[in-house]
Design an enzyme around this catalytic site. Structure first.
Site, PDB file in Angstrom:
ATOM      1  N   GLU A 111      -8.803   9.235   6.555  1.00  0.00           N
ATOM      2  CA  GLU A 111      -8.300   9.740   5.354  1.00  0.00           C
ATOM      3  C   GLU A 111      -9.483   8.831   4.811  1.00  0.00           C
ATOM      4  O   GLU A 111      -8.810   6.867   4.568  1.00  0.00           O
ATOM      5  CB  GLU A 111      -6.376   8.684   5.187  1.00  0.00           C
ATOM      6  CG  GLU A 111      -6.045   9.186   3.859  1.00  0.00           C
ATOM      7  CD  GLU A 111      -4.425   8.587   3.620  1.00  0.00           C
ATOM      8  OE1 GLU A 111      -4.333   7.966   4.854  1.00  0.00           O
ATOM      9  OE2 GLU A 111      -3.786   9.523   3.349  1.00  0.00           O
TER      10      GLU A 111
ATOM     11  N   CYS B 229      -1.525  11.473  -0.933  1.00  0.00           N
ATOM     12  CA  CYS B 229      -1.296  11.608   0.690  1.00  0.00           C
ATOM     13  C   CYS B 229      -1.813  13.417   0.527  1.00  0.00           C
ATOM     14  O   CYS B 229      -2.001  13.211   2.195  1.00  0.00           O
ATOM     15  CB  CYS B 229       0.195  11.057   1.095  1.00  0.00           C
ATOM     16  SG  CYS B 229       1.682  12.111  -0.075  1.00  0.00           S
TER      17      CYS B 229
ATOM     18  N   LYS C 270      10.968  -2.772  -2.569  1.00  0.00           N
ATOM     19  CA  LYS C 270       9.559  -3.401  -2.655  1.00  0.00           C
ATOM     20  C   LYS C 270       8.784  -2.728  -3.147  1.00  0.00           C
ATOM     21  O   LYS C 270       8.176  -1.479  -2.676  1.00  0.00           O
ATOM     22  CB  LYS C 270       9.633  -4.067  -1.403  1.00  0.00           C
ATOM     23  CG  LYS C 270       8.262  -5.410  -1.578  1.00  0.00           C
ATOM     24  CD  LYS C 270       7.399  -4.400  -1.013  1.00  0.00           C
ATOM     25  CE  LYS C 270       5.973  -4.706  -0.997  1.00  0.00           C
ATOM     26  NZ  LYS C 270       5.170  -5.133  -1.678  1.00  0.00           N
TER      27      LYS C 270
ATOM     28  N   GLU D 241       7.162   8.230   5.732  1.00  0.00           N
ATOM     29  CA  GLU D 241       6.112   8.998   5.121  1.00  0.00           C
ATOM     30  C   GLU D 241       4.429   8.480   5.097  1.00  0.00           C
ATOM     31  O   GLU D 241       4.334   7.516   4.435  1.00  0.00           O
ATOM     32  CB  GLU D 241       6.300   9.004   3.821  1.00  0.00           C
ATOM     33  CG  GLU D 241       7.587   9.810   4.015  1.00  0.00           C
ATOM     34  CD  GLU D 241       8.211  11.195   4.375  1.00  0.00           C
ATOM     35  OE1 GLU D 241       7.028  12.095   4.609  1.00  0.00           O
ATOM     36  OE2 GLU D 241       9.348  11.635   4.527  1.00  0.00           O
TER      37      GLU D 241
HETATM   38  P1  NAP Z   1      -0.304   0.148   2.396  1.00  0.00           P
HETATM   39  O1  NAP Z   1      -1.203  -0.481   2.476  1.00  0.00           O
HETATM   40  O2  NAP Z   1       0.744   1.141   3.938  1.00  0.00           O
HETATM   41  O3  NAP Z   1       1.392  -0.741   1.939  1.00  0.00           O
HETATM   42  C1  NAP Z   1       3.130   0.675   1.586  1.00  0.00           C
HETATM   43  C2  NAP Z   1       3.808  -0.993   1.203  1.00  0.00           C
HETATM   44  O4  NAP Z   1       3.889  -1.183   2.023  1.00  0.00           O
HETATM   45  C3  NAP Z   1       2.924  -1.934   0.303  1.00  0.00           C
HETATM   46  O5  NAP Z   1       4.723  -2.089  -0.509  1.00  0.00           O
HETATM   47  C4  NAP Z   1       2.529  -2.559   0.745  1.00  0.00           C
HETATM   48  O6  NAP Z   1       2.928  -3.623  -0.135  1.00  0.00           O
HETATM   49  C5  NAP Z   1       3.838  -3.063   1.810  1.00  0.00           C
HETATM   50  N1  NAP Z   1       3.045  -3.524   3.308  1.00  0.00           N
HETATM   51  C6  NAP Z   1       1.586  -3.779   3.119  1.00  0.00           C
HETATM   52  N2  NAP Z   1       1.427  -4.667   4.820  1.00  0.00           N
HETATM   53  C7  NAP Z   1       2.403  -4.899   5.464  1.00  0.00           C
HETATM   54  C8  NAP Z   1       3.343  -5.170   6.093  1.00  0.00           C
HETATM   55  N3  NAP Z   1       2.091  -5.814   7.292  1.00  0.00           N
HETATM   56  N4  NAP Z   1       4.606  -5.111   6.284  1.00  0.00           N
HETATM   57  C9  NAP Z   1       5.291  -4.450   5.844  1.00  0.00           C
HETATM   58  N5  NAP Z   1       5.314  -3.878   4.237  1.00  0.00           N
HETATM   59  C10 NAP Z   1       3.597  -3.807   4.334  1.00  0.00           C
HETATM   60  O7  NAP Z   1       0.189   1.696   1.941  1.00  0.00           O
HETATM   61  P2  NAP Z   1      -1.052   1.803   0.093  1.00  0.00           P
HETATM   62  O8  NAP Z   1      -2.134   1.684   0.168  1.00  0.00           O
HETATM   63  O9  NAP Z   1      -0.323   1.446  -1.058  1.00  0.00           O
HETATM   64  O10 NAP Z   1      -0.417   3.973  -0.396  1.00  0.00           O
HETATM   65  C11 NAP Z   1      -1.557   4.493   0.862  1.00  0.00           C
HETATM   66  C12 NAP Z   1      -1.029   4.906   1.993  1.00  0.00           C
HETATM   67  O11 NAP Z   1       0.546   5.305   1.666  1.00  0.00           O
HETATM   68  C13 NAP Z   1      -2.205   6.004   2.155  1.00  0.00           C
HETATM   69  O12 NAP Z   1      -2.334   6.583   3.554  1.00  0.00           O
HETATM   70  C14 NAP Z   1      -1.014   7.211   1.718  1.00  0.00           C
HETATM   71  O13 NAP Z   1      -1.806   9.176   2.140  1.00  0.00           O
HETATM   72  C15 NAP Z   1       0.109   7.268   1.593  1.00  0.00           C
HETATM   73  N6  NAP Z   1       1.222   8.182   0.687  1.00  0.00           N
HETATM   74  C16 NAP Z   1       1.876   8.639   1.666  1.00  0.00           C
HETATM   75  C17 NAP Z   1       2.880   9.445   0.739  1.00  0.00           C
HETATM   76  C18 NAP Z   1       3.580  10.325   1.734  1.00  0.00           C
HETATM   77  O14 NAP Z   1       4.900  11.057   1.809  1.00  0.00           O
HETATM   78  N7  NAP Z   1       3.870  10.740   2.994  1.00  0.00           N
HETATM   79  C19 NAP Z   1       2.867   9.578  -0.295  1.00  0.00           C
HETATM   80  C20 NAP Z   1       1.885   8.727  -0.825  1.00  0.00           C
HETATM   81  C21 NAP Z   1       1.168   7.588  -0.145  1.00  0.00           C
HETATM   82  P3  NAP Z   1       2.060  -4.292  -1.169  1.00  0.00           P
HETATM   83  O15 NAP Z   1       1.636  -3.525  -2.003  1.00  0.00           O
HETATM   84  O16 NAP Z   1       2.027  -5.686  -1.611  1.00  0.00           O
HETATM   85  O17 NAP Z   1       0.662  -4.739   0.199  1.00  0.00           O
END
Ligand code: NAP
Ligand code: MG
Length: 500
Positions: A401, A303, A192, A268
């Site tokens: 963050e 991240c 996804k 992650e």
């Molecule tokens: P996010 O809002 O948590 O979304 C990540 C994924 O989860 C997306 O595919 C999103 O779908 C889905 N999602 C959203 N709400 C959900 C729910 N209620 N239930 C299940 N899935 C759901 O994060 P983001 O804004 O895309 O990415 C930024 C974050 O990722 C930052 O905090 C960053 O630090 C972290 N990150 C961590 C790493 C690592 O390796 N540690 C790497 C990259 C990023 P939608 O797109 O449809 O909302």
């Protein structure tokens, strides 16, 4: 610059790109069961790019059923590992062949600079997939020290159906980190992608089919996280859920698992990583060039972004001056212009979030050294790289963050104070330290509570090194390296009586 085409040539490629926009299930592109679609935009221009299938629970059920049937059939899970490797390497070859096209697609869907896609994201994704493909037929089990009359075999088997829920900041690279080990082990996989950046993943699925990955081994389901992500998280027939994204959403996957089939969950998550200059390090020019990458690479939508720059109080002015000079080399603008190192924010929502943090930083007394404003580049979502000085240790921009081009300078009174400051966070994904002393480097690296510590550089390691966080930055396993395979396999003991 000679390895690049011109901006106009990339624009022409972008205007004529063909790419799939439907869900990929059972080897075919299909509409969402509901028939619904959503728009994905080019955030650098604000223009709609495409209408993409908006999947929901029914599509998740269908994809899981196909993935399970395919897994049980053995067509991939029981294929000889060398054959799996060959097919997988063909996918890498096709990605290489289509590298420019994929780089342009990633740029227009996410706002990332084409030079980054061509020099980093695409080559690293392909190398990552190659590394794991090669691993397919190079893994061994072990035997236990159970004496001459018993033989204990410890073997690994693919877990089964794996779902990966991904973020938007490195769309293809995140696919590489998860798909590499999951496919190499023989699992069936459902991805996804993040809604705002799903196009390159759909194109990759098409290339996987062309490479000979059997139908039903890989499915891609675009759609809202609250529907598709949650349905995957709660599904009773998914064995592993590997998530990369925010800590808040990550927590939900533990809940989904607890309330469904106790599927394995690997998270992650976010970070607030420190960049630390120890007292003895005075090569400010080098440190500043690394700080630019640490804080602003991928527009800070990273991240591991080092958004807390900790320097000795006595060296602050010298370092800041070098930092501002180094940053002036980072051009921002049209992501399809290969001269640009910085593109746009990924979405209007992220743009607003980051601008909100900048306002908060100012309201709480922070001084802007450079940046602090939206950049007026067409109708795109650009924000100037921003450095805050004079921030309190508990300021919002120091604690939360931001996930954008904003970093804060903090001063330390000693190396011990710098270490305490570095660890003063609920996250623990990464840290960079700079020192001339090998002893200090080792001591500091072992005291820093973070999954990756880079010394005298800003780095996340390479394909051979595991990646994941301490504290609120991660849970349950690692991406990359040999260790990433653990999350996609079950360990089995076979105990044989030799005394009969
Ligand atoms: P996010 O809002 O948590 O979304 C990540 C994924 O989860 C997306 O595919 C999103 O779908 C889905 N999602 C959203 N709400 C959900 C729910 N209620 N239930 C299940 N899935 C759901 O994060 P983001 O804004 O895309 O990415 C930024 C974050 O990722 C930052 O905090 C960053 O630090 C972290 N990150 C961590 C790493 C690592 O390796 N540690 C790497 C990259 C990023 P939608 O797109 O449809 O909302
Ligand atoms: Mg988009």
């Amino acid at each position: 610059m000679s390895q690049f085409l011109t901006c106009q040539e990339y624009e022409n490629l972008a205007a004529n790109l063909k790419y799939p926009t439907q869900a990929f299930i059972g080897g075919k592109f299909v509409s969402a069961a509901s028939g619904k679609t959503f728009a994905t935009i080019n955030p650098a221009t604000g223009k709609d790019l495409a209408q993409v299938a908006s999947c929901g629970k029914e599509d998740v059920d269908k994809a899981v059923s196909v993935a399970r049937k395919t897994f049980d059939s053995g067509v991939w899970s029981k294929m000889h590992p060398t054959e799996r490797k060959k097919i997988f390497l063909r996918l890498c070859g096709l990605m290489e062949k289509h590298m420019v096209e994929l780089a342009v697609l990633e740029s227009i869907d996410s706002g990332k600079p084409i030079r980054e896609n061509l020099c980093t994201d695409l080559p690293e994704t392909i190398e990552c997939l190659e590394w794991h493909a090669e691993f397919s037929d190079k893994q061994y089990g072990s035997t236990s020290p159970s004496g001459n009359l018993k033989r204990g075999l410890i073997v690994r088997e693919p877990s089964g159906v794996v779902a990966c829920v991904l973020p938007w900041n490195f769309p293809l690279q995140m696919v590489g980190w998860k798909l590499g080990p999951a496919l190499s082990e023989g699992n069936s996989v459902i991805i996804k992608p993040a809604s705002v950046t799903c196009l390159s993943t759909l194109r990759l699925a098409e290339l996987a089919a062309e490479a000979g990955v059997p139908e039903g081994v890989l499915q891609v389901l675009p759609g809202p996280g609250g529907l598709v992500g949650e349905a995957l998280g709660r599904h009773m027939d998914i064995d592993v859920l590997s998530f990369t994204g925010s800590t808040d959403v990550g927590r939900r996957f533990l809940q989904y698992s607890a309330e469904s089939n106790l599927k394995r969950v690997v998270l992650e998550l976010g970070g607030k990583s420190p960049f630390v200059l120890l007292e003895d390090f005075t090569d400010f020019e080098f440190a500043a060039s690394q700080a630019c990458s640490a804080a602003f690479w991928n527009m800070g939508e990273n991240c591991t972004a080092n958004s807390r720059i900790i320097v000795p109080a006595s060296k602050k002015e010298a370092f800041l001056s070098a930092f501002v000079t180094a940053l002036s080399q980072w051009r921002m603008g049209n992501p399809l212009d290969p001269a640009n190192a910085l593109g746009s924010m990924v979405s209007e929502q992220q743009f607003k979030t980051v601008m909100g943090y900048i306002e908060k930083g100012k309201a709480e007394g922070g001084r802007i050294v450079t940046g602090g404003k939206a950049a007026p580049i067409g109708s795109g979502l650009f924000i100037e790289p921003t450095i805050f000085d004079n921030v309190k240790r508990d300021a919002t921009v120091v604690r939360e963050e931001i996930f954008g081009p904003v970093t804060a300078i903090l001063t330390a009174t000693s190396d011990e104070d710098a270490l305490a400051l570095a660890n003063d966070t609920c996250y623990g994904l990464h840290g960079s330290i700079f020192t001339e002393s090998l002893t200090k480097a080792h001591a500091f690296a072992s005291e820093l509570k973070a999954g990756t510590v880079s010394v005298n550089c800003f780095s996340e390691g390479d394909n051979t090194t595991p990646f994941g966080g301490y504290k609120l930055s991660g849970f349950g396993g690692k991406d990359k390296g040999r260790e990433s395979h653990d999350q996609y396999t079950e360990q089995k003991t076979i105990f044989i009586n030799l005394d009969r």
